[in-house]
Enzyme design. Sequence first.
Site, PDB file in Angstrom:
ATOM      1  N   HIS A   1       0.828  -1.211   0.000  1.00 38.72           N
ATOM      2  CA  HIS A   1       0.000   0.000   0.000  1.00 38.72           C
ATOM      3  C   HIS A   1       0.861   1.259   0.000  1.00 38.72           C
ATOM      4  O   HIS A   1       2.057   1.218   0.264  1.00 38.72           O
ATOM      5  CB  HIS A   1      -0.923   0.016   1.225  1.00 38.72           C
ATOM      6  CG  HIS A   1      -2.150  -0.830   1.060  1.00 38.72           C
ATOM      7  ND1 HIS A   1      -2.133  -2.186   1.257  1.00 38.72           N
ATOM      8  CD2 HIS A   1      -3.421  -0.510   0.706  1.00 38.72           C
ATOM      9  CE1 HIS A   1      -3.352  -2.680   1.035  1.00 38.72           C
ATOM     10  NE2 HIS A   1      -4.146  -1.688   0.696  1.00 38.72           N
TER      11      HIS A   1
ATOM     12  N   LYS B   1      -0.864   4.936   4.808  1.00 38.85           N
ATOM     13  CA  LYS B   1      -1.893   4.048   5.351  1.00 38.85           C
ATOM     14  C   LYS B   1      -1.730   3.875   6.865  1.00 38.85           C
ATOM     15  O   LYS B   1      -0.635   3.610   7.368  1.00 38.85           O
ATOM     16  CB  LYS B   1      -1.825   2.686   4.645  1.00 38.85           C
ATOM     17  CG  LYS B   1      -2.955   1.755   5.051  1.00 38.85           C
ATOM     18  CD  LYS B   1      -3.123   0.623   4.052  1.00 38.85           C
ATOM     19  CE  LYS B   1      -4.152  -0.392   4.501  1.00 38.85           C
ATOM     20  NZ  LYS B   1      -5.480   0.193   4.745  1.00 38.85           N
TER      21      LYS B   1
HETATM   22  N1  LIG Z   1     -12.815  -0.773   1.710  1.00 38.85           N
HETATM   23  C1  LIG Z   1     -12.144  -0.194   0.722  1.00 38.85           C
HETATM   24  O1  LIG Z   1     -12.275  -0.568  -0.455  1.00 38.85           O
HETATM   25  C2  LIG Z   1     -11.208   0.929   1.035  1.00 38.85           C
HETATM   26  C3  LIG Z   1     -11.022   1.286   2.334  1.00 38.85           C
HETATM   27  N2  LIG Z   1     -10.180   2.320   2.649  1.00 38.85           N
HETATM   28  C4  LIG Z   1     -10.120   2.652   4.054  1.00 38.85           C
HETATM   29  O2  LIG Z   1     -10.820   3.868   4.249  1.00 38.85           O
HETATM   30  C5  LIG Z   1     -10.233   4.599   5.329  1.00 38.85           C
HETATM   31  C6  LIG Z   1      -9.850   5.988   4.827  1.00 38.85           C
HETATM   32  O3  LIG Z   1      -8.778   5.856   3.914  1.00 38.85           O
HETATM   33  P1  LIG Z   1      -8.146   7.148   3.197  1.00 38.85           P
HETATM   34  O4  LIG Z   1      -9.181   7.887   2.441  1.00 38.85           O
HETATM   35  O5  LIG Z   1      -6.945   6.671   2.481  1.00 38.85           O
HETATM   36  O6  LIG Z   1      -7.703   8.026   4.459  1.00 38.85           O
HETATM   37  P2  LIG Z   1      -7.544   9.602   4.531  1.00 38.85           P
HETATM   38  O7  LIG Z   1      -6.767   9.898   5.750  1.00 38.85           O
HETATM   39  O8  LIG Z   1      -7.085  10.140   3.211  1.00 38.85           O
HETATM   40  O9  LIG Z   1      -9.066  10.101   4.718  1.00 38.85           O
HETATM   41  C7  LIG Z   1      -9.810   9.975   5.885  1.00 38.85           C
HETATM   42  C8  LIG Z   1     -10.602  11.257   6.059  1.00 38.85           C
HETATM   43  O10 LIG Z   1     -11.506  11.075   7.140  1.00 38.85           O
HETATM   44  C9  LIG Z   1     -11.477  12.256   7.924  1.00 38.85           C
HETATM   45  N3  LIG Z   1     -11.941  11.913   9.268  1.00 38.85           N
HETATM   46  C10 LIG Z   1     -11.275  11.297  10.272  1.00 38.85           C
HETATM   47  N4  LIG Z   1     -12.056  11.162  11.344  1.00 38.85           N
HETATM   48  C11 LIG Z   1     -13.254  11.681  11.002  1.00 38.85           C
HETATM   49  C12 LIG Z   1     -14.487  11.815  11.687  1.00 38.85           C
HETATM   50  N5  LIG Z   1     -14.634  11.415  12.960  1.00 38.85           N
HETATM   51  N6  LIG Z   1     -15.531  12.370  11.039  1.00 38.85           N
HETATM   52  C13 LIG Z   1     -15.404  12.807   9.776  1.00 38.85           C
HETATM   53  N7  LIG Z   1     -14.256  12.720   9.061  1.00 38.85           N
HETATM   54  C14 LIG Z   1     -13.194  12.148   9.689  1.00 38.85           C
HETATM   55  C15 LIG Z   1     -10.049  12.744   7.873  1.00 38.85           C
HETATM   56  O11 LIG Z   1      -9.947  14.104   8.204  1.00 38.85           O
HETATM   57  C16 LIG Z   1      -9.716  12.467   6.412  1.00 38.85           C
HETATM   58  O12 LIG Z   1     -10.071  13.561   5.576  1.00 38.85           O
HETATM   59  C17 LIG Z   1      -9.056   3.748   5.797  1.00 38.85           C
HETATM   60  O13 LIG Z   1      -9.449   2.936   6.877  1.00 38.85           O
HETATM   61  C18 LIG Z   1      -8.728   2.905   4.585  1.00 38.85           C
HETATM   62  O14 LIG Z   1      -8.073   1.712   4.894  1.00 38.85           O
HETATM   63  C19 LIG Z   1      -9.527   3.022   1.688  1.00 38.85           C
HETATM   64  C20 LIG Z   1      -9.657   2.676   0.377  1.00 38.85           C
HETATM   65  C21 LIG Z   1     -10.497   1.594  -0.061  1.00 38.85           C
HETATM   66  O1  LIG Z   2      -6.024   2.282   2.956  1.00 42.59           O
HETATM   67  C1  LIG Z   2      -6.239   1.951   1.768  1.00 42.59           C
HETATM   68  O2  LIG Z   2      -5.803   2.593   0.812  1.00 42.59           O
HETATM   69  C2  LIG Z   2      -7.032   0.742   1.523  1.00 42.59           C
HETATM   70  N1  LIG Z   2      -7.603   0.144   2.541  1.00 42.59           N
HETATM   71  C3  LIG Z   2      -8.379  -1.044   2.481  1.00 42.59           C
HETATM   72  C4  LIG Z   2      -7.677  -2.168   3.207  1.00 42.59           C
HETATM   73  O3  LIG Z   2      -7.044  -1.931   4.242  1.00 42.59           O
HETATM   74  O4  LIG Z   2      -7.789  -3.317   2.780  1.00 42.59           O
HETATM   75  C5  LIG Z   2      -8.788  -1.403   1.074  1.00 42.59           C
HETATM   76  C6  LIG Z   2      -7.728  -1.158   0.047  1.00 42.59           C
HETATM   77  O5  LIG Z   2      -6.692  -2.066   0.241  1.00 42.59           O
HETATM   78  C7  LIG Z   2      -7.220   0.280   0.140  1.00 42.59           C
END
Ligand SMILES: NC(=O)C1=CN([C@@H]2O[C@H](COP(=O)(O)OP(=O)(O)OC[C@H]3O[C@@H](n4cnc5c(N)ncnc54)[C@H](O)[C@@H]3O)[C@@H](O)[C@H]2O)C=CC1
Ligand SMILES: O=C(O)C1=N[C@H](C(=O)O)C[C@H](O)C1
EC number: 1.17.1.8
Length: 248
Positions: free
Chosen positions: A134, A138
């Site tokens: 990743h 992350k």
């Molecule tokens: N299931 C999936 O397919 C995917 C899951 N993810 C997951 O999504 C999560 C976010 O990932 P990213 O966007 O890369 O992180 P990031 O750090 O870029 O974005 C998270 C956002 O949430 C905001 N935030 C934090 N606490 C908050 C709250 N209490 N209320 C409102 N906003 C809040 C932050 O200020 C930030 O703007 C991670 O856990 C990541 O692993 C990311 C990509 C794909």
């Molecule tokens: O943090 C990310 O970027 C992602 N988080 C998810 C994970 O932890 O599996 C999904 C994807 O891998 C992107």
Amino acid sequence: MTLRVAVIGAKGRIGSEAVKAVEAAPDLELVATLGRGSKPEELTEAGVQVAVELTHPDSVMPNLDYCLHHGIHVVTGTTGWTEDRFATVRGWLDEAPGLGLLIAPNFSIGAVLGMKFAQTAAKYFESVEVVELHHDRKADAPSGTATRTAQLIAAARAEAGLPPQQDPTTHGLPGARGADVDGVPVHAVRLRGLLAHQQVMFGDTGETLTIRHDSLHHSSFMPGILLGVRKVVETPGLTLGLENFLDL
Ligand SMILES: NC(=O)C1=CN([C@@H]2O[C@H](COP(=O)(O)OP(=O)(O)OC[C@H]3O[C@@H](n4cnc5c(N)ncnc54)[C@H](O)[C@@H]3O)[C@@H](O)[C@H]2O)C=CC1
Ligand SMILES: O=C(O)C1=N[C@H](C(=O)O)C[C@H](O)C1
């Protein structure tokens, strides 16, 4: 009728992409965008029906607490899930009959297929290791996807009566063999320039099989998020994994 949708974590890497995807969907209306510091009351004031929750492992539980106690369905991809957390949200859902919660370790169709293929292959190979790679921002390791993949593989091995994998290592540095997820070694790489990648490596006498998936852009997660939003409103209770909404 359009569904009234909010994105929580709207300024984040995946959240900002989700904002654009919801705005572009003709059957969805983006009525609220929340970031860190926003008040959850904004959701109820805007009459949100489905919240797309994409924040941080430290934020997801308070957000789900608010939504599920205020009649709002939730689709979340945020990581950091433990058995305790699953038990807590199941309890909240028991108090809110009719509400749906989708927890999707990965919204990308390719990643979900990769997990399914790995689950299928699991019982045919003596050895298996998961490598996830990743971006360098992350928060969690190993990834939610890798953890879930390893759990599915371990369950398939156990169901087939395979013995636990043997690790012959007797010398070395701590951590060199990765994290142990239900007996499956999981290795996490963090590297600037990457987004989200995973390879599951199977091995047996004289052959290996590698199942690899690459998310090259956050757009890869959008069809899964939109599908989740449309399906969660008609699927009460906890749904774990987007595969449940796909004809796999
Ligand atoms: N299931 C999936 O397919 C995917 C899951 N993810 C997951 O999504 C999560 C976010 O990932 P990213 O966007 O890369 O992180 P990031 O750090 O870029 O974005 C998270 C956002 O949430 C905001 N935030 C934090 N606490 C908050 C709250 N209490 N209320 C409102 N906003 C809040 C932050 O200020 C930030 O703007 C991670 O856990 C990541 O692993 C990311 C990509 C794909
Ligand atoms: O943090 C990310 O970027 C992602 N988080 C998810 C994970 O932890 O599996 C999904 C994807 O891998 C992107």
